[in-house]
Structures are given as structure tokens and as C-alpha cells.
Design an enzyme around this catalytic site. Structure first.
Site, PDB file in Angstrom:
ATOM      1  N   HIS A   1       0.884  -1.176   0.000  1.00  0.00           N
ATOM      2  CA  HIS A   1       0.000   0.000   0.000  1.00  0.00           C
ATOM      3  C   HIS A   1       0.923   1.227   0.000  1.00  0.00           C
ATOM      4  O   HIS A   1       1.656   1.454  -0.951  1.00  0.00           O
ATOM      5  CB  HIS A   1      -0.917  -0.108   1.222  1.00  0.00           C
TER       6      HIS A   1
ATOM      7  N   HIS B   1      -1.863  -1.824 -10.149  1.00  0.00           N
ATOM      8  CA  HIS B   1      -2.887  -1.261  -9.282  1.00  0.00           C
ATOM      9  C   HIS B   1      -4.075  -2.205  -9.189  1.00  0.00           C
ATOM     10  O   HIS B   1      -4.417  -2.887 -10.160  1.00  0.00           O
ATOM     11  CB  HIS B   1      -3.359   0.111  -9.791  1.00  0.00           C
TER      12      HIS B   1
ATOM     13  N   ARG C   1      -3.432  11.824   3.143  1.00  0.00           N
ATOM     14  CA  ARG C   1      -4.563  10.886   3.136  1.00  0.00           C
ATOM     15  C   ARG C   1      -5.421  10.995   4.391  1.00  0.00           C
ATOM     16  O   ARG C   1      -6.594  10.596   4.402  1.00  0.00           O
ATOM     17  CB  ARG C   1      -4.043   9.460   2.937  1.00  0.00           C
TER      18      ARG C   1
ATOM     19  N   MET D   1       7.933  -2.744  -6.793  1.00  0.00           N
ATOM     20  CA  MET D   1       7.102  -1.766  -6.092  1.00  0.00           C
ATOM     21  C   MET D   1       6.941  -0.478  -6.905  1.00  0.00           C
ATOM     22  O   MET D   1       7.882  -0.027  -7.550  1.00  0.00           O
ATOM     23  CB  MET D   1       7.705  -1.447  -4.722  1.00  0.00           C
TER      24      MET D   1
ATOM     25  N   ASP E   1       2.923   5.973  -6.754  1.00  0.00           N
ATOM     26  CA  ASP E   1       4.112   5.955  -5.899  1.00  0.00           C
ATOM     27  C   ASP E   1       5.432   6.050  -6.651  1.00  0.00           C
ATOM     28  O   ASP E   1       6.420   6.523  -6.101  1.00  0.00           O
ATOM     29  CB  ASP E   1       4.126   4.669  -5.051  1.00  0.00           C
TER      30      ASP E   1
HETATM   31  N1  COA Z   1       5.542  -6.236 -10.229  1.00  0.00           N
HETATM   32  C1  COA Z   1       5.542  -7.408 -10.879  1.00  0.00           C
HETATM   33  N2  COA Z   1       4.430  -8.063 -11.207  1.00  0.00           N
HETATM   34  C2  COA Z   1       3.272  -7.520 -10.847  1.00  0.00           C
HETATM   35  C3  COA Z   1       3.194  -6.296 -10.165  1.00  0.00           C
HETATM   36  C4  COA Z   1       4.386  -5.659  -9.871  1.00  0.00           C
HETATM   37  N3  COA Z   1       4.400  -4.490  -9.215  1.00  0.00           N
HETATM   38  N4  COA Z   1       1.911  -5.982  -9.940  1.00  0.00           N
HETATM   39  C5  COA Z   1       1.191  -6.973 -10.459  1.00  0.00           C
HETATM   40  N5  COA Z   1       2.005  -7.892 -10.996  1.00  0.00           N
HETATM   41  C6  COA Z   1       1.593  -9.106 -11.642  1.00  0.00           C
HETATM   42  C7  COA Z   1       1.202 -10.131 -10.590  1.00  0.00           C
HETATM   43  O1  COA Z   1       2.313 -10.910 -10.183  1.00  0.00           O
HETATM   44  C8  COA Z   1       0.170 -10.929 -11.304  1.00  0.00           C
HETATM   45  O2  COA Z   1       0.801 -11.806 -12.194  1.00  0.00           O
HETATM   46  P1  COA Z   1       0.310 -13.328 -12.312  1.00  0.00           P
HETATM   47  O3  COA Z   1      -1.098 -13.217 -12.797  1.00  0.00           O
HETATM   48  O4  COA Z   1       1.271 -13.930 -13.256  1.00  0.00           O
HETATM   49  O5  COA Z   1       0.410 -13.866 -10.922  1.00  0.00           O
HETATM   50  C9  COA Z   1      -0.547  -9.892 -12.151  1.00  0.00           C
HETATM   51  O6  COA Z   1       0.400  -8.863 -12.366  1.00  0.00           O
HETATM   52  C10 COA Z   1      -1.808  -9.361 -11.483  1.00  0.00           C
HETATM   53  O7  COA Z   1      -1.466  -8.646 -10.331  1.00  0.00           O
HETATM   54  P2  COA Z   1      -2.128  -8.807  -8.903  1.00  0.00           P
HETATM   55  O8  COA Z   1      -1.082  -8.926  -7.855  1.00  0.00           O
HETATM   56  O9  COA Z   1      -3.197  -9.848  -8.985  1.00  0.00           O
HETATM   57  O10 COA Z   1      -2.838  -7.431  -8.709  1.00  0.00           O
HETATM   58  P3  COA Z   1      -3.569  -7.046  -7.383  1.00  0.00           P
HETATM   59  O11 COA Z   1      -4.749  -6.274  -7.799  1.00  0.00           O
HETATM   60  O12 COA Z   1      -3.794  -8.177  -6.482  1.00  0.00           O
HETATM   61  O13 COA Z   1      -2.508  -6.129  -6.649  1.00  0.00           O
HETATM   62  C11 COA Z   1      -1.078  -4.357  -6.261  1.00  0.00           C
HETATM   63  C12 COA Z   1      -2.358  -4.805  -6.914  1.00  0.00           C
HETATM   64  C13 COA Z   1      -0.994  -2.845  -6.312  1.00  0.00           C
HETATM   65  C14 COA Z   1      -1.058  -4.813  -4.769  1.00  0.00           C
HETATM   66  C15 COA Z   1       0.105  -5.004  -7.001  1.00  0.00           C
HETATM   67  O14 COA Z   1       0.136  -4.524  -8.330  1.00  0.00           O
HETATM   68  C16 COA Z   1       1.415  -4.749  -6.312  1.00  0.00           C
HETATM   69  O15 COA Z   1       1.781  -5.496  -5.396  1.00  0.00           O
HETATM   70  N6  COA Z   1       2.158  -3.699  -6.759  1.00  0.00           N
HETATM   71  C17 COA Z   1       3.393  -3.342  -6.090  1.00  0.00           C
HETATM   72  C18 COA Z   1       3.110  -2.588  -4.800  1.00  0.00           C
HETATM   73  C19 COA Z   1       2.658  -1.181  -5.051  1.00  0.00           C
HETATM   74  O16 COA Z   1       3.210  -0.475  -5.874  1.00  0.00           O
HETATM   75  N7  COA Z   1       1.644  -0.775  -4.278  1.00  0.00           N
HETATM   76  C20 COA Z   1       1.094   0.572  -4.355  1.00  0.00           C
HETATM   77  C21 COA Z   1      -0.281   0.548  -4.909  1.00  0.00           C
HETATM   78  S1  COA Z   1      -0.867   2.191  -5.225  1.00  0.00           S
END
Ligand code: COA
Length: 373
Positions: A220, A259, A335, A255, A310
Site C-alpha cells: 500500500h 494497481h 490521506r 514496487m 508511488d
Molecule cells: N511487479 C511485478 N508483477 C506484478 C506487479 C508488480 N508491481 N503488480 C502486479 N504484478 C503481476 C502479478 O504478479 C500478477 O501476475 P500473475 O497473474 O502472473 O500472478 C498480475 O500482475 C496481477 O497482479 P495482482 O497482484 O493480482 O494485482 P492485485 O490487484 O492483487 O494487486 C497491487 C495490486 C498494487 C497490490 C500489485 O500490483 C502490487 O503489489 N504492486 C506493487 C506494490 C505497489 O506499488 N503498491 C502501491 C499501490 S498504489
């Protein structure tokens, strides 16, 4: 019987109503009370947007002037809170400091009943930068910083306390934009935490303390810090590309990308990216911004993933000499407005939030007395 959810993480489930923001529905994809976030970031100061979110409409000039005066008058910290902050070690995580600071404030200035909710949230908005900087400067520099500055804005107040001098116009402007972009985002994890807490009719400080705990995680709010730690290890754009490809091959999560709601782009990215570039030009940077751009290109090309809010915040904050560990606390400074407004919205039409679970445990069984187990 309750409907069993097919997807994990409550993805796609409507968990309540809000009039505060819409995500992925109209305009560039993010609106606060019907205004596009891009429009707000182009034309407003953060305090105007905080007013919009907390009070319901964009302020007139007179309302804004008066609101800023009220907030300025609330920047000071009670002695007991300063004493607590002075006891927290320098290697503590600043989000833990803020969580403790918020909770301590709730002990000293309890929200006795809901008629005090406006005052409680304005007070937190005014003094969270003071909490962060008082602890940071005391624990790192041995300085008891003056938290009652006369700076015009919350962002300038923060940078002034942090660096010991008033910020440039450009830096103050970037803080306005950054705080606007982070101010509100519908039912994200930390906001939902605040609403769940509010639904028990708990006090404002408890709701906000809980939300800070949720925002702390790297999936997050902590993502901007993790992004910074990654990009500062890259010495050039080519080096970044090579390292990113390795990470993707090892299936590491990167990271600052992806989204849970947006599927094609995060509208906040384009805005903060522009400001990061301006800051990069200002200081003559030839590494961090090109590295960040290359990371964005590689992720798009290889995974179809885009930068979220981010990613370019990391370089922008770094260009303003903000220590990496203070990135997520800045997110809180902003926030907080969304969280507090959601608490108020929940209170105005409340029913305790209590979903059901799909039971996956043992069938009913008898307890074997301890001597026979
Ligand atoms: N880096 C690498 N791969 C990523 C990724 C990332 N930042 N974000 C998503 N993916 C991949 C996942 O591994 C997944 O692949 P798969 O289907 O082969 O397993 C696919 O993309 C779908 O992603 P998913 O994790 O299901 O999306 P989510 O909706 O559950 O999670 C986040 C969303 C934001 C938690 C996720 O994108 C993430 O962990 N991002 C990094 C953390 C971040 O930047 N958070 C701030 C959010 S504003």
C-alpha cells in the site's frame, strides 16, 4: 445463506457507498467530490482540496484564508507528546512514530463526542507534519525544532522544519501537488480500515491510528519507499533495464507498479512524473529521472504494467532531499483528509461492518479431555 466471494482480497466487491471520490469511472479516472484530480492538481493548493474533502465544497478565498489561519494556529504539540516523541529511537520506522503520535494525541485531546470530529481532524491535519519532523530532527540531529512556523502551507511547513529553512516556490508547489494526489482514493485498504473502526462508533484517533497501520505495508503506502530503494541502486538507465529484466525473470514484485483498480494507467502518475522531471532539471540530475523512465518503459514492454502514484513520487521526493523513510508519512499527512472524511461519512449513515467468512475448518467434533490427548 451468505454469498461466497469468488475472488480473494474482496476484489470487485462493492462494500459500501461514498460521495467522496470515484476511482476508474470518469474523467481521467480519479475524482474528488466530482472534480477531476488533474483539474484540482492544476488549479488548487492542497488546503483547498483538504477543505473540499472535509467540508464538502471548494472554499471561497475568504474561507480558504480563514481555514489556513485555523490550521496554522494548531501546529503546536503538547509537551507530553513531545516527551513521548523524544523517547522514540532514531532507528524506529517513522510510520510507527506517527502511529504512536496519533494515538498519544488521542489520549491528550480526546474526541469526547462526534460534535468534535471537525476539530479533531483539522488538528491532526495541522500537527502531523510537526509530529514527524519533531521526532526526526530530535532523534537524528539532536534539535528540538520549532513546530510553530508561519509558513503559508502544510507542505512548506513540513519542508521548513525538515531542512531548517523555508522551501523554494517550486518545492512548495510540488508539495501541494503531491498532497493533492494522495488525499483520497475510495475504499483502499487503509480507508477501509478507518471505516471498519468508525462503524463500531469508535473515536477519530482510533480510526486514524488503525489506518496508519494499514498504510504502512509495502503493498500500500510503503511502495514509494521500496521504489526509492530500488532505483537508487541503479547507476544508469541501461543498468536499470538489465536489473529490471533480472527481477522480472525471478518473478519479483516491483514496487510502484500495478494497481488493484486501474487497469491501464494511474492518472496520478502522469502528473507527478511531470513534476519529477521539473525537479530533475532544476538540480541537473542525469541519473535518477532517466533511470525511472527506463524502469517505466521496461515494465510496460515486458509486463504491460504501468507506474502507480508511488513510482515517480520516489524521485520527486528524493530531488527535494526528503529522506526515504519519511515518504510514507507524507502520504499520511495528505490521506488523513480522506480517512477523516470517510469516518464522518460512515458515522452519518452507520451500520457496523461485519461481513461473514466461508468456513474451511474441521467438521464439528468433541473435545478429548486433556489427559487422553
Ligand atoms: N511487479 C511485478 N508483477 C506484478 C506487479 C508488480 N508491481 N503488480 C502486479 N504484478 C503481476 C502479478 O504478479 C500478477 O501476475 P500473475 O497473474 O502472473 O500472478 C498480475 O500482475 C496481477 O497482479 P495482482 O497482484 O493480482 O494485482 P492485485 O490487484 O492483487 O494487486 C497491487 C495490486 C498494487 C497490490 C500489485 O500490483 C502490487 O503489489 N504492486 C506493487 C506494490 C505497489 O506499488 N503498491 C502501491 C499501490 S498504489
Amino acid at each position: 445463506m451468505a454469498k461466497v466471494l469468488s475472488g480473494a482480497g474482496l476484489r470487485g466487491q462493492v462494500a459500501g457507498k461514498t460521495a467522496l471520490s470515484s476511482v476508474g469511472q470518469s474523467g481521467s479516472g480519479l475524482t474528488y467530490r466530482g472534480y477531476d484530480v488533474k483539474d484540482l492538481a492544476d488549479k488548487c493548493q492542497f488546503e483547498e482540496v483538504a477543505y473540499l474533502i472535509l467540508k464538502g465544497h471548494l472554499p471561497t478565498q475568504a474561507e480558504l484564508t480563514s481555514y489556513k489561519t485555523i490550521l496554522k494556529g494548531m501546529r503546536g504539540l503538547p509537551t507530553a507528546l513531545k516527551e513521548v516523541l523524544e523517547r522514540i529511537p532514531a532507528d524506529a520506522h517513522p510510520m510507527d512514530v506517527l502511529r504512536t503520535g496519533c494515538s498519544m494525541l488521542g489520549n491528550l485531546e480526546m474526541e469526547a463526542d462526534f460534535t468534535q470530529q471537525d476539530h479533531a481532524s483539522d488538528r491532526m491535519l495541522a500537527c502531523f507534519p510537526s509530529i514527524i519532523c519533531y521526532w526526526y530532527r530530535f532523534s537524528h540531529d539532536g534539535v528540538r525544532v520549532d513546530v510553530e512556523t508561519d509558513d503559508d502551507s502544510i507542505g512548506a511547513h513540513f519542508l521548513h522544519m525538515l531542512h531548517g529553512q523555508k522551501p523554494s516556490e517550486l518545492h512548495e508547489q510540488v508539495m501541494h501537488v503531491s498532497l493533492i494526489l494522495y488525499a483520497e482514493h475510495e475504499f483502499n485498504a487503509s480507508t477501509f480500515t478507518a471505516r471498519v473502526c468508525a462503524s463500531t462508533l469508535s473515536d477519530m484517533h482510533s480510526c486514524i491510528t488503525g489506518a496508519i497501520g494499514s498504510l504502512r505495508g509495502p503493498l500500500h503506502g510503503g511502495a514509494n519507499e521500496a521504489a526509492m530503494e530500488m532505483i537508487q541502486g541503479f547507476t544508469s538507465a541501461d543498468h536499470a533495464e538489465q536489473e529490471m529484466l533480472g527481477k522480472l525473470e525471478r518473478k519479483e514484485k516491483i514496487m510502484g507498479f500495478g494497481h488493484a483498480i486501474y487497469s491501464e494507467s494511474d492518472p496520478r502518475n502522469e502528473i507527478i512524473k511531470t513534476w519529477s522531471e521539473k525537479l530533475s532539471n532544476e538540480i541537473g540530475d542525469t541519473v535518477l529521472y532517466p533511470v525511472s523512465v527506463r524502469c517505466e518503459e521496461v515494465m510496460k514492454r515486458e509486463k504491460g504494467l504501468f507506474c502507480n502514484a508511488d513510482f515517480f513520487h520516489a524521485s520527486a521526493y528524493n530531488f527535494m532531499k526528503i529522506p526515504t523513510k519519511l515518504f510514507t508519512p507524507i502520504f499520511v499527512m495528505s490521506r488523513l483528509t480522506g480517512w477523516a472524511a470517510h469516518v464522518m461519512e460512515q458515522r452519518a449513515d452507520n451500520r457496523i461492518i461485519r461481513p461473514s467468512a466461508d468456513y474451511t475448518g474441521e467438521e464439528l467434533r468433541s473435545v478429548v479431555p486433556i489427559e487422553k490427548r
